[in-house]
Design a protein around this motif. Structure first.
Motif, PDB file in Angstrom:
ATOM      1  N   ASN A 143      -9.475   2.267   0.096  1.00 26.44           N
ATOM      2  CA  ASN A 143      -9.010   0.668  -0.012  1.00 26.44           C
ATOM      3  C   ASN A 143     -10.066  -0.164  -0.003  1.00 26.44           C
ATOM      4  O   ASN A 143     -10.129  -1.495   0.345  1.00 26.44           O
ATOM      5  CB  ASN A 143      -8.090   0.469   1.228  1.00 26.44           C
ATOM      6  CG  ASN A 143      -7.053  -0.477   0.923  1.00 26.44           C
ATOM      7  OD1 ASN A 143      -7.003  -0.875  -0.124  1.00 26.44           O
ATOM      8  ND2 ASN A 143      -6.249  -1.090   2.113  1.00 26.44           N
ATOM      9  N   THR A 144     -11.502   0.346  -0.338  1.00 23.67           N
ATOM     10  CA  THR A 144     -12.523  -0.503  -0.750  1.00 23.67           C
ATOM     11  C   THR A 144     -12.756  -0.612  -2.020  1.00 23.67           C
ATOM     12  O   THR A 144     -12.618   0.439  -2.804  1.00 23.67           O
ATOM     13  CB  THR A 144     -13.816  -0.210   0.011  1.00 23.67           C
ATOM     14  OG1 THR A 144     -14.266   0.989  -0.257  1.00 23.67           O
ATOM     15  CG2 THR A 144     -13.446  -0.131   1.718  1.00 23.67           C
ATOM     16  N   ILE A 224      -6.498   2.655  -3.583  1.00 24.29           N
ATOM     17  CA  ILE A 224      -6.305   1.171  -3.324  1.00 24.29           C
ATOM     18  C   ILE A 224      -4.837   1.045  -2.690  1.00 24.29           C
ATOM     19  O   ILE A 224      -4.107   1.024  -3.568  1.00 24.29           O
ATOM     20  CB  ILE A 224      -6.696   0.342  -4.579  1.00 24.29           C
ATOM     21  CG1 ILE A 224      -8.194   0.847  -4.902  1.00 24.29           C
ATOM     22  CG2 ILE A 224      -6.693  -1.070  -3.888  1.00 24.29           C
ATOM     23  CD1 ILE A 224      -9.308   0.621  -3.860  1.00 24.29           C
ATOM     24  N   SER A 225      -4.909   0.402  -1.482  1.00 23.99           N
ATOM     25  CA  SER A 225      -3.640   0.304  -1.234  1.00 23.99           C
ATOM     26  C   SER A 225      -3.100  -1.509  -1.188  1.00 23.99           C
ATOM     27  O   SER A 225      -2.161  -1.732  -1.352  1.00 23.99           O
ATOM     28  CB  SER A 225      -3.159   0.626   0.350  1.00 23.99           C
ATOM     29  OG  SER A 225      -3.380   2.000   0.321  1.00 23.99           O
ATOM     30  N   ASP A 226      -4.344  -2.266  -0.985  1.00 20.93           N
ATOM     31  CA  ASP A 226      -4.270  -3.479  -0.785  1.00 20.93           C
ATOM     32  C   ASP A 226      -4.303  -4.053  -2.313  1.00 20.93           C
ATOM     33  O   ASP A 226      -4.994  -4.056  -3.195  1.00 20.93           O
ATOM     34  CB  ASP A 226      -5.774  -3.969  -0.203  1.00 20.93           C
ATOM     35  CG  ASP A 226      -5.487  -5.345   0.070  1.00 20.93           C
ATOM     36  OD1 ASP A 226      -4.670  -6.325  -0.594  1.00 20.93           O
ATOM     37  OD2 ASP A 226      -6.472  -5.891   0.601  1.00 20.93           O
ATOM     38  N   SER A 228      -4.286  -6.788  -3.335  1.00 24.33           N
ATOM     39  CA  SER A 228      -5.319  -7.651  -4.057  1.00 24.33           C
ATOM     40  C   SER A 228      -6.693  -7.230  -4.432  1.00 24.33           C
ATOM     41  O   SER A 228      -7.430  -7.942  -4.688  1.00 24.33           O
ATOM     42  CB  SER A 228      -5.484  -8.891  -2.747  1.00 24.33           C
ATOM     43  OG  SER A 228      -6.273  -8.008  -1.677  1.00 24.33           O
ATOM     44  N   LYS A 229      -6.942  -5.993  -4.277  1.00 25.10           N
ATOM     45  CA  LYS A 229      -7.938  -5.370  -4.796  1.00 25.10           C
ATOM     46  C   LYS A 229      -7.764  -4.400  -5.947  1.00 25.10           C
ATOM     47  O   LYS A 229      -8.790  -3.672  -6.220  1.00 25.10           O
ATOM     48  CB  LYS A 229      -8.922  -4.393  -3.598  1.00 25.10           C
ATOM     49  CG  LYS A 229      -9.500  -5.259  -2.508  1.00 25.10           C
ATOM     50  CD  LYS A 229      -9.982  -4.428  -1.497  1.00 25.10           C
ATOM     51  CE  LYS A 229     -10.131  -4.976  -0.126  1.00 25.10           C
ATOM     52  NZ  LYS A 229     -10.164  -4.143   0.829  1.00 25.10           N
ATOM     53  N   GLN A 230      -6.534  -4.441  -6.251  1.00 26.70           N
ATOM     54  CA  GLN A 230      -6.029  -3.538  -7.328  1.00 26.70           C
ATOM     55  C   GLN A 230      -6.684  -3.779  -8.665  1.00 26.70           C
ATOM     56  O   GLN A 230      -6.945  -4.925  -9.111  1.00 26.70           O
ATOM     57  CB  GLN A 230      -4.616  -3.250  -7.311  1.00 26.70           C
ATOM     58  CG  GLN A 230      -3.862  -2.106  -8.074  1.00 26.70           C
ATOM     59  CD  GLN A 230      -4.673  -0.795  -7.543  1.00 26.70           C
ATOM     60  OE1 GLN A 230      -5.548  -0.531  -8.170  1.00 26.70           O
ATOM     61  NE2 GLN A 230      -4.024  -0.064  -6.559  1.00 26.70           N
TER      62      GLN A 230
ATOM     63  N   GLN C  50       2.729  -0.231   9.234  1.00 26.19           N
ATOM     64  CA  GLN C  50       2.727  -0.263   7.663  1.00 26.19           C
ATOM     65  C   GLN C  50       4.159   0.206   7.309  1.00 26.19           C
ATOM     66  O   GLN C  50       4.726   1.273   7.967  1.00 26.19           O
ATOM     67  CB  GLN C  50       1.856   0.785   7.158  1.00 26.19           C
ATOM     68  CG  GLN C  50       0.256   0.150   7.436  1.00 26.19           C
ATOM     69  CD  GLN C  50      -0.455   1.155   6.548  1.00 26.19           C
ATOM     70  OE1 GLN C  50      -0.587   2.373   6.870  1.00 26.19           O
ATOM     71  NE2 GLN C  50      -1.315   0.615   5.606  1.00 26.19           N
ATOM     72  N   THR C  78       3.550  -4.851   7.754  1.00 29.61           N
ATOM     73  CA  THR C  78       2.871  -4.979   6.316  1.00 29.61           C
ATOM     74  C   THR C  78       3.579  -4.066   5.558  1.00 29.61           C
ATOM     75  O   THR C  78       3.889  -3.027   5.716  1.00 29.61           O
ATOM     76  CB  THR C  78       1.579  -4.541   6.390  1.00 29.61           C
ATOM     77  OG1 THR C  78       0.892  -5.220   7.725  1.00 29.61           O
ATOM     78  CG2 THR C  78       0.589  -4.971   5.462  1.00 29.61           C
ATOM     79  N   LEU C  80       3.504  -2.301   2.270  1.00 29.04           N
ATOM     80  CA  LEU C  80       2.308  -1.332   1.441  1.00 29.04           C
ATOM     81  C   LEU C  80       3.312  -0.803   0.158  1.00 29.04           C
ATOM     82  O   LEU C  80       3.943   0.118   0.060  1.00 29.04           O
ATOM     83  CB  LEU C  80       2.231  -0.178   2.392  1.00 29.04           C
ATOM     84  CG  LEU C  80       0.890   0.746   1.577  1.00 29.04           C
ATOM     85  CD1 LEU C  80      -0.389  -0.064   1.789  1.00 29.04           C
ATOM     86  CD2 LEU C  80       0.680   1.928   2.691  1.00 29.04           C
TER      87      LEU C  80
END
Lengths: 288, 306, 454
Positions: A143-144, A224-226, A228-230, C50, C78, C80
Motif C-alpha cells: 500500500n505504498t 495497493i489497497s488505497d 488514491s494510490k492506484q 476495514q 473503511t 476497501l
C-alpha cells in the motif's frame, strides 16, 4: 553468390506494382486501425447511440464523455506516470552501468554472470507472486508506492542490461582508449562517453519499460489497497466495473473515452521518442 | 590500508587489471543486490514451496515430491501445455513473418514514414484491459464485427469463442493486431543495412527477390533471431487474453499455462502445486531457448565479430 | 433521484424496538472534547475497521457506513474496494497474516471450514433483533450461513433468476405474457412453444417452418446465460451440489435432462442464439429487449437496477418449471475475519449490515431482494418498491418466488478446482459436440473426486 545473382534478370519494378504496393500498405494500415477506430468511435456515443448505433458513426458526438472519464481516471493516470517515471530513472541508471560493465569491463565469471542475468528473463512472473507479496508485507511496503517502484527497478534492468550491453558494444573502442589516455576512470568513461552516446538505446528502453509499467495489472491490484494510490490499468478495470458496462449501457461511452485517454501518454511518448527508439534499435544491432 | 593491499596482492588482486575487475563487481553490485533481494529471494521461496502443500490459509506442510508427481497425472496440466505450445507454434512464426513483411513494405522511402510507424505501433500501446474488451466485441458470434463481415459476404457465422477449434485461432488473430512492436524492431534493422550492399547486388543484376534472400535476410538474421527468442519467451507466458476474454474456455481450448498456474494458486488454493508448475515452465522456456541458441543461433550472420 | 430515502428515525424505531444494543450505542454520550476529557479517556481512541469487497455497490454502501459511524461513535469503518480479482486480493492478505476485519464472502464454506472466519453463532443467538426466529426468511438463511451447524456470516440479501420480457412484443403478437405469480407458472414446454412463436427470421418464418433461415434471424424468442441452467437443474428435481454429501449431482438423470433441455433451445428448438457471453461485450439484455433482438431473456434479479431507462415496456415473470418451480438463490455474506483485533466492533458492523435499514438502501434501486421478513410486508414494500424500478406484479418475486421456491447455492470446498472439469464439459454440450449424458457422465466423477479430497 555473385554468379548466382548474375543469372537472374535485372527487372525494373513496374509503376503499377509500385502503386499496388502503396495500396497494400494503405490496406494493412486500415486493417490495423480498425479496432482503434472502433474504440474512438464508441468513446463519443451517448447511452442511446451506444445501444442502437454500436458500429456506425452517430451524431452528435458527445465530447463530454471525456470529461466524465477524466474525472474518474485522472488520479490513476498521474499515479502511474509518477511511479513509472521514478522507476524508469532507476532502471535507466542500473541498465546503463550494467550494460557498460558487461560490454567493456573484464572480470572473472563475467560471461556466466551475464548468462545468469539473461536466464532471469525466462523466470515466469507468477513464480514469485505470493512470496513477493509476503516479502513486501513483512517490510511494511504494501500500500505504498514503493511496492510499485521497487519491482520495476529490481527487475527492469534485466532486459535493460541485455539491451544496453548490445548497444554499448557498438560504441567504437577508440573513443574509450583516447579517454583512458587522458586518465579517465571507469566512472567518467560511463558518464562522459557512454551516456551521451547511448541516448538512443536508453530511449528504446524507456519506451519498452514505460509501456510495460502502464499495463501492469495484477501486482498493483493486490499490493495497493488505497485507491488514491492506484494505477491506471486497475483504474480502467474499476471504471468498467463501476459504470457497470455489463448491463448499464448509458456508460459505455465514457468507458471507451477512458480507454482512449489512457492510451494518450504512450502515444505521445512514442511520438517524442520514436525516432530515437528506432535509432537505438538500429545501433544496438540486437545481438544475443 | 597496506594490510589490505598485502592481502589483495596475496590473492593476485592488486594489479591495475585486478582493480578493474573489482570495479566491475562494485558497479554491478547494486543491481545484483536488488535482484537477489527482490527477485531471487521470492523465487527461492517458491522453490521451497514446491515441496510443500499450502492452501495460503493454513500453515504449509512438507510433502516431498508429491507436487511434482501430481503433474504427471494432471490432464489439465497437459492440456495447458498443449494449448500454450500450439499457440506458440502458430502465433510466433506467423507474427514474425507478417511483421517482417510489413516492415519490408514500409521500408521504402515514402514520406511520412514516422507517421506510418506510429500508426502501426498504436495497437500495441492500447492498454491491455481495453483491447480485451474491444476484441470481445469484435469476436462475439451473434453481434460481433467479424461475423457481420462474414455475413456481408455470404459466409456462415463462426462461433469464435464457443467452438474449441476456433477460440485459439481467434486469440492468435488478436495477437497479430499487436504486431507493431515487432515490426518497428524489424524496421530499425532494415534501416541499419547500409545502402551499398543493395547497390552492389544491383550491379550484380540481382532482382528484388534475390536482394531479399541474399542481402536483407542474412543481414537481418540477428534481428529475426532476437524477435524469435523474445517471442517465444513472451508467448509461453501469455495470460491476459485467456484471463480476460475466454476464461480458458471453451472446453479448455484457451487454457494457457500461466492461466492454469494462476488458477492452481488462487482458485484451487494449491500454492505448492502452482510453484511446481512455475518451475516446470521456467525449465521449458530455458530449455527451448538453449536449443534455439544451439541450432538456430549458429545460423545467424553477424556483420562484424566485435 | 428515484431513490426513496429511509429516515433515520424510522431505522432507529425498527432497530430500537428490539435492538437495545444498537440504541444504547447510538445514544452513548459523545466523548468529551475538552483536553481534560481526552487525557482522562485514552481508551476512547477510534477503532478502525476495514470492510473488504468488490465494486458496483453504488453510493448506498458509503451512505450506510456513514450512518454506522454516526451511530457508533469511536468506530470508523473503511470501505476497501478491489476492482479486479477479489479472491486473489483477499487470499494475499490472509497469506501475509493481515486480513481485513470484515469482508464480503468468497469461498464461504472453505473459509468457514478452515477457521478463517469468526464463529458468530453465539453473538447472533443472543441478539434480541437478529436472533429472533422470524427475523430472516427461513430456512434459506440458515441453510446458506451455517457450516456444520455454526454461523460464520450473515447474508447481505437474496438475488434470484427470473424472466424479463418486452411487453409490447407480446401485445402485438397477441400472446399472453408470463406472470410474476408462481401460482400461474408456465411449464417448460409452453415456454419453449411461446419462444418458438416469437422467433422470426427475415422472411417471417418460425423455427420448425420449412425454409426457416437460422443465419438470418430477426428476433430470437429468448436467451439464457448458460450458467443459469442451475435453476433448471433444481426445477427438474435435481441438484447441483448435494446438501449433505456436497458432491455434484450432474450425473443424476434429472440434472442431465435439464442440461440437455437448455442446450436444445439452441440445438433443436432454435429459439435462442448460441452466444453465451453477451455480458462480455456490453450487449446486455436491456438492449436486446428494447431493440427487439429478443423477446424474453432470463437474467439475474440484480439487473432490475439497470432497466429504468429502457425504451419499451418491460415485464418480468418467474422462470418456467420443468417439474417444480425453483430458482437459484445467492448473494454475498458479510463475515468477520479471524485475526481481527476488534471482534466486538466487527460484530456491530456486521449486525448493522444485516439491519433492515441497510438492506433497504439497496432494495430501492432493484439491486437486491430482501432476506429479512420485515421487508416483505406490504407496508415495507410500499416504501421500497416503485413501478419505475420494479414493474407490475414484482411483489410476487419478493414474497413468493424467493421465499417459497428459492434454493441457496454456494459452492462447497474444492468447488473452484472441481468446476474446472464441469464447465468445459458443459461447453461441449452447449454447442452440440457431446450430449449432456456423454459429457456429464464423464466429467462428474472427476469433479467429485476433487470435491471428496478437498
Amino acid at each position: 553468390m555473385t554468379t548466382e545473382l548474375q543469372r537472374s534478370p535485372n527487372r525494373r519494378p513496374l509503376q503499377i506494382s509500385q502503386l499496388g504496393l502503396h495500396l497494400l500498405i494503405a490496406f494493412l494500415l486500415l486493417l490495423s486501425l480498425v479496432p482503434t477506430a472502433i474504440m474512438i468511435n464508441l468513446s463519443f456515443k451517448n447511452g442511446l447511440q451506444y445501444r442502437w448505433e454500436r458500429w456506425t458513426l452517430s451524431l452528435p458526438l458527445r465530447g463530454s464523455n471525456y470529461l466524465s472519464a477524466w474525472d474518474v481516471i485522472d488520479a490513476y493516470m498521474i499515479n502511474t506516470v509518477l511511479v513509472a517515471v521514478v522507476g524508469l530513472a532507476g532502471v535507466l541508471i542500473l541498465s546503463l552501468i550494467g550494460g557498460y560493465v558487461f560490454a567493456r569491463m573484464r572480470f572473472p565469471l563475467r560471461e556466466p554472470l551475464y548468462y545468469a542475468i539473461i536466464a532471469l528473463l525466462m523466470v515466469p512472473w507468477v513464480l514469485s507472486f505470493i512470496p513477493a507479496y509476503m516479502l513486501y508485507n513483512n517490510l511494511g511496503l504494501l500500500n505504498t508506492r514503493w511496492a510499485l517502484i521497487i519491482p520495476n527497478v529490481a527487475g527492469g534492468p534485466i532486459f535493460g542490461i541485455f539491451l544496453m550491453r548490445a548497444f554499448i558494444t557498438g560504441i567504437p573502442e577508440e573513443l574509450y582508449e583516447s579517454a583512458r589516455c587522458d586518465g579517465a576512470g571507469a566512472w567518467s568513461l560511463i558518464w562522459r562517453i557512454t551516456f551521451p552516446l547511448s541516448l538512443p538505446g536508453l530511449a528504446t528502453l524507456s519506451v519498452l519499460n514505460f509501456v510495460a509499467e502502464w499495463n501492469s495489472f495484477l501486482w498493483p491490484l493486490v499490493t495497493i489497497s488505497d485507491m488514491s494510490k492506484q494505477v491506471i490499468s486497475v483504474g480502467l478495470f474499476r471504471l468498467s466495473r463501476t459504470t457497470n458496462d455489463l448491463v448499464d449501457f448509458g456508460s459505455g461511452g465514457p468507458l471507451f473515452a477512458g480507454y482512449v485517454l489512457a492510451s494518450i501518454p504512450l502515444v505521445v511518448l512514442f511520438i517524442v521518442l520514436g525516432k530515437f527508439y528506432v535509432e537505438g534499435l538500429v545501433e544496438s544491432g540486437i545481438k544475443m | 590500508m597496506s594490510a589490505i593491499n598485502q592481502r589483495l596482492s596475496s590473492w593476485g588482486l592488486n594489479s591495475p587489471a585486478a582493480r578493474r575487475n573489482i570495479t566491475g563487481y562494485i558497479f554491478i553490485s547494486p543491481f545484483i543486490l536488488g535482484v537477489l533481494i527482490w527477485f531471487l529471494v521470492p523465487a527461492a521461496t517458491a522453490g521451497w514451496l514446491t515441496f510443500q502443500k499450502w492452501n495460503l490459509i493454513t500453515a504449509p506442510r512438507f510433502v516431498g515430491l508429491d507436487n511434482i508427481e501430481n503433474l504427471f497425472e494432471d490432464e489439465l496440466f497437459l492440456q495447458s501445455l498443449k494449448v500454450t505450445t500450439m499457440y506458440t507454434l502458430v502465433a510466433v512464426p506467423l507474427g514474425l513473418v507478417l511483421s517482417f513483411f510489413i516492415a519490408l513494405l514500409l521500408n521504402t522511402k515514402i514520406r511520412g514514414i514516422s507517421i506510418y510507424r506510429t500508426i502501426y505501433y498504436l495497437p500495441s500501446i492500447v492498454p491491455a484491459v481495453a483491447s480485451a474488451v474491444l476484441w470481445a466485441f469484435i469476436l462475439n458470434s451473434e453481434f460481433g464485427l467479424l461475423n457481420a463481415g462474414l455475413r456481408a459476404v455470404g459466409l456462415p457465422k463462426i462461433l469464435w469463442l464457443q467452438e474449441p477449434e476456433w477460440a485459439l485461432p481467434a486469440l492468435i488473430l488478436m495477437s497479430l493486431w499487436g504486431l507493431g512492436a515487432t515490426m518497428v524492431i524489424y524496421l530499425a534493422g532494415l534501416q541499419g543495412i547500409p545502402e551499398v550492399y543493395y547497390e552492389a547486388a544491383e550491379i550484380d543484376g540481382a532482382g528484388a527477390g534475390n536482394k531479399l534472400i541474399h542481402v536483407t535476410i542474412p543481414l537481418l538474421s540477428p534481428v529475426i533471431f532476437f524477435n524469435l527468442v523474445m517471442g517465444i519467451i513472451a508467448s509461453f507466458q501469455i495470460f491476459t487474453a485467456g484471463y480476460l476474454i475466454t476464461s480458458g474456455g471453451p472446453q479448455n481450448a484457451t487454457l494457457f499455462y500461466v492461466l492454469y498456474l494462476y488458477r492452481a494458486g488462487f482458485l484451487h488454493l494449491k500454492m505448492g502445486y502452482a510453484a511446481a508448475l512455475a518451475w516446470v515452465l521456467f525449465i521449458i522456456i530455458m530449455g527451448l531457448t538453449v536449443l534455439i541458441f544451439k541450432y538456430v543461433g549458429s545460423m545467424i550472420y553477424y556483420e562484424d565479430t566485435r | 433521484m428515484r431513490r426513496v430515502r429511509v429516515s433515520r428515525r424510522e431505522f432507529l424505531t425498527v432497530a430500537g424496538a428490539t435492538g437495545g444494543a444498537a440504541l444504547l450505542a447510538a445514544c452513548a454520550p459523545a466523548p468529551a472534547e475538552t483536553e481534560e476529557g481526552q487525557a482522562a479517556a485514552p481508551a476512547m481512541e477510534d477503532v478502525e475497521l476495514q470492510l473488504a469487497g468488490w465494486p458496483g455497490q453504488g453510493p448506498e454502501l458509503i451512505e450506510g457506513l456513514e450512518t454506522f459511524e454516526e451511530e457508533n461513535p469511536g468506530i470508523k469503518a473503511t470501505w476497501l474496494e478491489t476492482p479486479g480479482d477479489y479472491r486473489a486480493k483477499l487470499l494475499s492478505m490472509i497469506a501475509a497474516g493481515t486480513p481485513p476485519d470484515t469482508a464480503f464472502s468468497t469461498d464461504y464454506y472453505t473459509f468457514a471450514r478452515d477457521g478463517l472466519l469468526i464463529d458468530i453463532t453465539d453473538m447472533l443467538m443472543a441478539d434480541p433483533l437478529l436472533g429472533a426466529e422470524d427475523y430472516f426468511i427461513q430456512p434459506q438463511e440458515e441453510e446458506r450461513c451455517t457450516w456444520e451447524g455454526r454461523w460464520y456470516g450473515i447474508g447481505s440479501c437474496w438475488v434470484c433468476h427470473h424472466v424479463y420480457f418486452n411487453r409490447a412484443i407480446f401485445e402485438e403478437e397477441g400472446i399472453d405474457p408470463p406472470s410474476n405469480d408462481p401460482d400461474e407458472i408456465w411449464t417448460w414446454d409452453h415456454f419453449v412453444d411461446v419462444a418458438r412463436q416469437l422467433t422470426v427470421d427475415a422472411n417471417g418464418n418460425h423455427p420448425g417452418d420449412s425454409g426457416f433461415d437460422i443465419e438470418n434471424v430477426e428476433r430470437w424468442g429468448m436467451n439464457i446465460p448458460y450458467w443459469m441452467h442451475w435453476s433448471f437443474v433444481l426445477s427438474n428435481g435435481g441438484y447441483v451440489w448435494h446438501p449433505d454429501t456436497r458432491l455434484y449431482g450432474y450425473d443424476q438423470p434429472e440434472a442431465i435432462e435439464a442440461v440437455q433441455k437448455v442446450a436444445d433451445l439452441v440445438l433443436v428448438d432454435q429459439v435462442m442464439p448460441n452466444s453465451a457471453t453477451f455480458e462480455a461485450i456490453g450487449m446486455g439484455f436491456v438492449q436486446l429487449l428494447e431493440t427487439r433482438t429478443m423477446a424474453m431473456v432470463i437474467e439475474g434479479s440484480w439487473s432490475m437496477a439497470y432497466t429504468h431507462d429502457m425504451q419499451e415496456p418491460l415485464g418480468t415473470a418467474v422462470l418456467p418449471k420443468m417439474k417444480v418451480p425453483a430458482t437459484w438463490l445467492s448473494a454475498h455474506l458479510h463475515t468477520i475475519m479471524q485475526g481481527t483485533k476488534h471482534v466486538d466492533e466487527s460484530w456491530k458492523l456486521v449486525r448493522f449490515l444485516s439491519s433492515p435499514y441497510y438492506q433497504e438502501l439497496f432494495l430501492v434501486s432493484g439491486l437486491w431482494l430482501p432476506s429479512q421478513t420485515a421487508l416483505i410486508t406490504e407496508e415495507a414494500m410500499d416504501r421500497w418498491m416503485s413501478l419505475e424500478v420494479h414493474r407490475e406484479g414484482y411483489r410476487n418475486i419478493a414474497t413468493k418466488w424467493v421465499p417459497d421456491y428459492g434454493h441457496p447455492m454456494y459452492g462447497p470446498p474444492g468447488e473452484g478446482e472441481a468446476s474446472g472439469f464441469i464447465w468445459p464439459a458443459l461447453d461441449a454440450v452447449w454447442i452440440g459436440d457431446k450430449t449432456a449424458e456423454e459429457a456429464l457422465l464423464e466429467a462428474t466423477p472427476k469433479a467429485n473426486e476433487v470435491l471428496e479430497n478437498a
